[in-house]
Design an enzyme around this catalytic site. Structure first.
Site, short mmCIF file in Angstrom:
data_model
loop_
_atom_site.label_atom_id
_atom_site.label_comp_id
_atom_site.label_asym_id
_atom_site.label_seq_id
_atom_site.Cartn_x
_atom_site.Cartn_y
_atom_site.Cartn_z
N SER A 106 0.73 -0.81 -0.14
CA SER A 106 0.27 -0.35 -0.53
C SER A 106 0.76 1.47 -0.38
O SER A 106 2.12 1.20 -1.18
CB SER A 106 -1.61 -0.11 1.16
N LYS A 158 -20.48 17.15 8.22
CA LYS A 158 -19.31 17.73 9.13
C LYS A 158 -18.97 16.13 10.34
O LYS A 158 -17.89 16.19 11.08
CB LYS A 158 -19.09 18.96 10.24
#
Length: 286
Positions: A106, A158
């Protein structure tokens, strides 16, 4: 013991007496990428940049070798480290090797792609070219024990993916969109740095391979180890200069970074913004 003239004074010798032994700077990049914990910091551009700068600044270098041993982590820090290595390599016009130990997976593989040549141990783990986000859902648990979750925001997104509220399909769709954007950057970077990839296979599924298989697929160039490979390339007398890591212990870092009387409110806005960004990416990585 024979006298050895200091490196800074070798230019005073006639050319025929100057032995130009090849030297390679070695930088170890080991661990999870990003903020792991205050006690055990991970790899970040702030922690590795000093070592990289010292490595590329060494005189008479033939190359720089990176020992990569990382399962991945923060996509931002992976990319910043990648870009710093490439910038220094191009500035100093030096070849860069990446030697994969246990894993270059990764984000660890993204960093390895900064090298001009990737050498992997036959049994190492290479690949995992993908993006992952993981977490837990506690909304049923807190409901069962009679706890009410109260969240007040300005901005409907949010509190996206709040683990104490039921999963919202719109939040998941938004997360997938973010992941796709990062994955596009990742795959584009790999394709640009590894033009010899096996076109007949989809290598961007997040799967991993052994070092030996990675060579066959074009994800690495050869199998081997640092000492043997560099001796083969530059001769038995090649000098390997290991650059010390700069992360150090928690106490050492606190003494190095803290200022007497400094509080959180005294930190620059950029530092606070970086802290908020790290918190936002805590569940999102390569």
């Amino acid at each position: 013991m024979p006298f050895r003239l200091p490196e800074s004074l070798r230019f005073l010798l006639p050319r025929r007496f100057r032995t130009e032994t090849p030297r390679v700077a070695v930088v170890r990049l080991s661990g999870v990428i990003g903020a792991v914990s205050p006690i055990r910091p991970g790899l970040s551009i702030g922690s590795v940049a000093p070592s990289l700068e010292r490595a590329f600044a060494m005189p008479r270098l033939a190359a720089v070798a990176l020992i990569v041993n990382s399962p991945g982590g923060s996509p931002v820090q992976s990319h910043l480290i990648f870009k710093r290595i490439r910038a220094l390599a191009e500035e100093k016009e030096l070849k860069v090797f990446a030697f994969v130990e246990d894993a270059a997976a990764s984000g660890g593989y993204m960093i390895a792609c900064a090298a001009d040549e990737i050498v992997a141990d036959p049994a190492s783990i290479v690949g995992s070219i993908g993006v992952v986000s993981a977490g837990f859902g506690f909304d049923r648990l807190i409901e069962r024990i009679g706890i009410e979750r109260r969240v007040h925001t300005q901005g409907e997104a949010k509190a996206m993916l709040d683990p104490f509220r039921p999963e919202n399909p719109e939040d998941v769709a938004r997360l997938k969109e973010l992941q796709a954007d990062v994955q596009d950057l990742f795959t584009g970077l790999v394709r640009a740095r590894r033009p010899g990839l096996d076109a007949g296979q989809n290598l961007f599924t997040g799967a991993v391979w052994t070092g030996r298989k990675a060579v066959a697929l074009g994800l690495a160039d050869s199998v081997g180890d640092l000492r043997g490979t560099l001796r083969e390339r530059y001769g038995e007398k090649v000098e390997l200069h290991v650059v010390p890591e700069t992360r150090g212990s928690l106490l050492a870092r606190l003494l190095r970074r803290s200022t007497p009387g400094q509080t959180l409110a005294d930190l620059p806005d950029a530092t606070l913004a970086a802290a908020e960004a790290r918190a936002a990416w805590a569940r999102f990585g390569l």
